[in-house]
Scaffold this motif. Structure first.
Motif, short mmCIF file in Angstrom:
data_model
loop_
_atom_site.label_atom_id
_atom_site.label_comp_id
_atom_site.label_asym_id
_atom_site.label_seq_id
_atom_site.Cartn_x
_atom_site.Cartn_y
_atom_site.Cartn_z
N PRO A 39 0.69 -1.18 0.15
CA PRO A 39 -0.04 0.04 -0.04
C PRO A 39 0.63 1.23 0.02
N LYS A 40 0.61 2.25 -0.98
CA LYS A 40 1.09 3.57 -1.23
C LYS A 40 -0.12 4.34 -1.76
N LYS A 41 0.15 5.60 -1.41
CA LYS A 41 -0.97 6.58 -2.30
C LYS A 41 -0.33 6.64 -3.78
N ILE A 42 -0.92 7.40 -4.51
CA ILE A 42 -0.75 7.39 -5.81
C ILE A 42 -0.98 8.86 -6.11
N MET A 43 -0.10 9.38 -6.98
CA MET A 43 -0.08 10.65 -7.39
C MET A 43 -0.21 10.66 -9.22
N MET A 44 -1.33 11.12 -9.69
CA MET A 44 -1.84 10.95 -11.14
C MET A 44 -1.59 12.21 -11.71
N ASP A 45 -0.56 12.37 -12.69
CA ASP A 45 -0.41 13.50 -13.46
C ASP A 45 -1.39 13.38 -14.60
N VAL A 46 -2.35 14.29 -14.53
CA VAL A 46 -3.32 14.12 -15.95
C VAL A 46 -2.67 15.42 -16.72
N TYR A 47 -2.47 14.97 -18.12
CA TYR A 47 -1.85 15.79 -18.97
C TYR A 47 -2.36 15.58 -20.22
N ARG A 116 -13.41 12.84 -17.10
CA ARG A 116 -14.77 13.44 -16.75
C ARG A 116 -15.09 12.77 -15.44
N TYR A 117 -14.91 11.50 -15.14
CA TYR A 117 -15.15 11.02 -13.81
C TYR A 117 -14.53 11.67 -12.62
N LEU A 118 -13.14 11.74 -12.84
CA LEU A 118 -12.47 12.60 -12.00
C LEU A 118 -12.49 14.19 -11.70
N GLN A 119 -13.70 14.49 -12.60
CA GLN A 119 -13.98 16.13 -12.62
C GLN A 119 -12.79 16.89 -13.19
N ILE A 120 -11.98 16.32 -14.00
CA ILE A 120 -10.63 17.24 -14.44
C ILE A 120 -11.27 18.10 -15.46
N SER A 121 -11.14 19.45 -15.19
CA SER A 121 -11.50 20.74 -15.99
C SER A 121 -10.33 21.55 -16.69
N ALA A 122 -9.06 21.11 -16.09
CA ALA A 122 -8.06 21.80 -16.65
C ALA A 122 -6.72 20.90 -16.80
N TYR A 123 -5.79 21.43 -17.44
CA TYR A 123 -4.51 20.37 -17.77
C TYR A 123 -3.41 21.23 -17.36
N GLU A 134 -9.06 5.54 -3.42
CA GLU A 134 -9.80 6.48 -3.31
C GLU A 134 -9.39 7.97 -3.56
N VAL A 135 -10.02 8.73 -4.19
CA VAL A 135 -9.59 10.13 -4.60
C VAL A 135 -9.39 10.79 -3.10
N ILE A 136 -8.11 11.52 -3.22
CA ILE A 136 -8.10 12.44 -1.83
C ILE A 136 -8.37 13.97 -2.38
N ALA A 137 -7.86 14.25 -3.54
CA ALA A 137 -7.91 15.61 -4.09
C ALA A 137 -7.30 15.73 -5.28
N PRO A 138 -7.87 16.60 -6.34
CA PRO A 138 -7.23 17.00 -7.57
C PRO A 138 -6.49 18.25 -7.18
N ILE A 139 -5.34 18.50 -7.78
CA ILE A 139 -4.59 19.65 -7.79
C ILE A 139 -4.25 20.42 -9.05
N ARG A 140 -5.08 21.50 -9.44
CA ARG A 140 -5.03 22.05 -10.86
C ARG A 140 -3.95 22.91 -10.93
N GLY A 141 -3.30 22.78 -12.39
CA GLY A 141 -2.46 23.75 -12.73
C GLY A 141 -1.16 23.31 -12.49
N TYR A 142 -0.22 24.26 -13.02
CA TYR A 142 1.13 23.99 -12.96
C TYR A 142 1.61 24.12 -11.58
N GLN A 143 2.52 23.26 -11.11
CA GLN A 143 3.09 23.37 -9.62
C GLN A 143 4.69 23.53 -9.72
N LYS A 144 5.17 24.42 -9.09
CA LYS A 144 6.47 24.53 -9.02
C LYS A 144 7.11 23.50 -8.05
#
Length: 182
Positions: A39-47, A116-123, A134-144
């Motif tokens: 078990p580990k968390k997942i970080m998904m880069d939606v691009y 769409r299911y993950l409610q992604i509205s920006a890349y 289970e989804v924790i949170a989506p973080i939108r936009g470019y991140q330094k």
């Protein structure tokens, strides 16, 4: 003379990239399977292929050694094309992109049903999942790197579970000390 300069520049570029740290990217399916064993968390880069800020995120953030090391140690990292045509099974559902147009593979295309299911509205959007998928949170936009570090560490330590209001998040944000260099 020009050829020598070009050759030197090319070799210098290649040498710099040889030292770039790589994140161990897996598919979403692979990450979900890996979670069952370890078990580990997942970080998904939606691009998307056409997204400039997505390319900046890859180049300026994900290539940083401290970011890659932290992600590789604490997360399963997933790259997911939000307008691609992969078939993805998640939560006993099969997600596809029925309106995908191969001619638009490198231009704007139809959004994938999982996006769409993950409610992604920006890349780009980075979606964090807990160790049970289970989804924790989506973080939108470019991140330094320093911006992404806050989320990587907050979700890793489950600090987000103690933050109930915007004021509490603002206090957490102000108290956070970044170790990643931008």
């Amino acid at each position: 003379m020009k050829k020598t300069i070009y050759l030197m520049l090319a070799l210098g570029f290649l040498n710099l990239n040889a030292f770039a740290q790589e994140i161990n990217w897996v598919t979403f399916q692979e990450a979900l399977e890996l979670q069952k064993k370890t078990p580990k968390k997942i970080m998904m880069d939606v691009y998307t292929n056409w997204c400039g800020p997505c390319k900046m995120l890859d180049r300026n953030t994900f290539q940083k050694k401290e970011v890659a090391d932290y992600v590789n140690e604490h997360y399963y990292a997933v790259k997911f094309n939000g307008e691609g045509n992969d078939v993805v099974n998640y939560k006993e559902k099969s997600f596809t992109n029925p309106n995908y147009n191969p001619a638009n593979a490198n231009r704007r295309n139809s959004a994938h049903d999982l996006a769409r299911y993950l409610q992604i509205s920006a890349y780009p959007t980075i979606v964090f999942f807990d160790d049970k998928g289970e989804v924790i949170a989506p973080i939108r936009g470019y991140q330094k790197p320093s911006q992404l570090e806050l989320y990587l560490k907050m979700f890793k330590k489950d600090d987000h579970k103690n933050i109930k209001t915007q004021e509490e998040f603002n206090a957490y944000y102000k108290a956070f000390v970044s170790n990643f260099k931008d």
